[in-house]
Scaffold this motif. Sequence first.
Motif, PDB file in Angstrom:
ATOM      1  N   TYR A  55       0.595 188.575  62.896  1.00  9.47           N
ATOM      2  CA  TYR A  55       1.977 188.165  62.684  1.00  9.47           C
ATOM      3  C   TYR A  55       2.116 187.676  61.239  1.00  9.47           C
ATOM      4  CZ  TYR A  55       3.458 188.317  67.584  1.00  9.47           C
ATOM      5  OH  TYR A  55       3.815 188.732  68.850  1.00  9.47           O
ATOM      6  N   GLN A  63       4.732 185.399  58.544  1.00  8.27           N
ATOM      7  CA  GLN A  63       5.838 184.432  58.426  1.00  8.27           C
ATOM      8  C   GLN A  63       6.255 184.365  56.971  1.00  8.27           C
ATOM      9  OE1 GLN A  63       4.869 180.288  59.255  1.00  8.27           O
ATOM     10  NE2 GLN A  63       6.871 179.967  60.187  1.00  8.27           N
ATOM     11  N   GLY A 115      10.611 180.284  55.036  1.00 12.45           N
ATOM     12  CA  GLY A 115      11.848 179.864  55.696  1.00 12.45           C
ATOM     13  C   GLY A 115      12.204 180.623  56.957  1.00 12.45           C
ATOM     14  N   GLU A 116      11.291 181.463  57.436  1.00  9.86           N
ATOM     15  CA  GLU A 116      11.596 182.278  58.621  1.00  9.86           C
ATOM     16  C   GLU A 116      10.603 182.022  59.738  1.00  9.86           C
ATOM     17  OE1 GLU A 116      13.215 186.021  55.906  1.00  9.86           O
ATOM     18  OE2 GLU A 116      11.967 186.400  57.673  1.00  9.86           O
ATOM     19  N   GLY A 117      10.938 182.537  60.922  1.00 10.57           N
ATOM     20  CA  GLY A 117       9.989 182.516  62.027  1.00 10.57           C
ATOM     21  C   GLY A 117       8.962 183.626  61.875  1.00 10.57           C
ATOM     22  N   LEU A 118       8.049 183.714  62.828  1.00 11.46           N
ATOM     23  CA  LEU A 118       7.027 184.750  62.771  1.00 11.46           C
ATOM     24  C   LEU A 118       7.593 186.080  63.239  1.00 11.46           C
ATOM     25  CD1 LEU A 118       5.329 182.049  62.990  1.00 11.46           C
ATOM     26  CD2 LEU A 118       3.545 183.471  64.037  1.00 11.46           C
ATOM     27  N   LEU A 162       6.083 190.205  64.254  1.00 12.16           N
ATOM     28  CA  LEU A 162       4.900 191.025  64.449  1.00 12.16           C
ATOM     29  C   LEU A 162       4.717 191.972  63.278  1.00 12.16           C
ATOM     30  CD1 LEU A 162       2.630 191.936  66.405  1.00 12.16           C
ATOM     31  CD2 LEU A 162       4.218 193.698  67.205  1.00 12.16           C
ATOM     32  N   PHE A 176      -0.903 185.347  60.261  1.00 13.69           N
ATOM     33  CA  PHE A 176      -1.585 184.778  61.422  1.00 13.69           C
ATOM     34  C   PHE A 176      -2.220 185.888  62.242  1.00 13.69           C
ATOM     35  CE2 PHE A 176      -0.130 180.415  61.373  1.00 13.69           C
ATOM     36  CZ  PHE A 176       1.071 180.465  60.686  1.00 13.69           C
ATOM     37  N   LEU A 182      -0.314 183.757  73.627  1.00 11.70           N
ATOM     38  CA  LEU A 182      -1.053 184.050  72.398  1.00 11.70           C
ATOM     39  C   LEU A 182      -1.881 182.857  71.964  1.00 11.70           C
ATOM     40  CD1 LEU A 182       1.692 185.883  70.302  1.00 11.70           C
ATOM     41  CD2 LEU A 182      -0.299 186.909  71.382  1.00 11.70           C
ATOM     42  N   PHE A 237      -3.588 181.626  68.457  1.00 12.09           N
ATOM     43  CA  PHE A 237      -3.446 181.913  67.032  1.00 12.09           C
ATOM     44  C   PHE A 237      -4.601 181.355  66.217  1.00 12.09           C
ATOM     45  CE2 PHE A 237       0.778 183.677  66.403  1.00 12.09           C
ATOM     46  CZ  PHE A 237       1.413 183.367  67.592  1.00 12.09           C
ATOM     47  N   GLY A 238      -4.896 182.032  65.110  1.00 11.48           N
ATOM     48  CA  GLY A 238      -5.724 181.456  64.074  1.00 11.48           C
ATOM     49  C   GLY A 238      -4.918 180.466  63.253  1.00 11.48           C
ATOM     50  N   GLN A 239      -5.566 179.863  62.277  1.00 11.33           N
ATOM     51  CA  GLN A 239      -4.926 178.764  61.538  1.00 11.33           C
ATOM     52  C   GLN A 239      -3.949 179.247  60.481  1.00 11.33           C
ATOM     53  OE1 GLN A 239      -8.054 179.822  61.273  1.00 11.33           O
ATOM     54  NE2 GLN A 239      -9.082 179.023  59.466  1.00 11.33           N
ATOM     55  N   GLY A 240      -3.893 180.539  60.215  1.00 15.67           N
ATOM     56  CA  GLY A 240      -2.971 181.072  59.220  1.00 15.67           C
ATOM     57  C   GLY A 240      -3.594 181.129  57.838  1.00 15.67           C
TER      58      GLY A 240
END
Lengths: 114, 117
Positions: free
Chosen positions: B36, B38, B41-44, B46, B89, B105, B107-110
């Motif tokens: 994913y 991001q 200023g936006e959401g995630l 795919l 992510f 889901l 998630f990893g830490q990004g």
Amino acid sequence: DVKVTQSSRYLVKRTGEKVFLECVQDMDHENMFWYRQDPGLGLRLIYFSYDVKMKEKGDIPEGYSVSREKKERFSLILESASTNQTSMYLCASSLAVIVEETQYFGPGTRLLVL
Amino acid sequence: GDSVTQMEGPVTLSEEAFLTINCTYTATGYPSLFWYVQYPGEGLQLLLKATKADDKGSNKGFEATYRKETTSFHLEKGSVQVSDSAVYFCALSERNAGGTSYGKLTFGQGTILTVHP
């Protein structure tokens, strides 16, 4: 077009207040999710719901509750806000199928608890 | 339990450079794997996904191959652009024995990617 909306982009609350975060999706999705996003920790699942009035705890449910009275709406409730709940909160939804479907995310609510 | 580990960031590259973001996972069942993205200023949203071993997901010039033998799903792009600057992510969704998962889901830490002109 796919749409997940969250009621506020930014929110400032006081310690001890009851806080409601609202999420609405217009895709007729069965599954809905609440995550919190913190630097270095990625996203962590708080609660999810796979049907109206159904809910399941995620990995970090302590201090939170949820409500799903209608299919399109999933609310996250902080019963008594604390400073360690300052975070970005993300809502997501997905179809309920046997094979995993894409989750669609809202823009997030950045909550500051003073 | 399930877990996802991404390479430490932030990653800073010049435009047209080659990108690799490493991702490894631990799961007991048969996970599907996702990347994913991001944007500020936006959401995630795919970026790509792969649902079984040896599958390759691809989108917008990004690719990742599901490697069961090394439990990895590394993200690559041959030539990054300034517009690729974002947080990436890696995530997994594990099926249970009945083939369902509710789509939860992990998630990893990004990884923060910054691309300079």
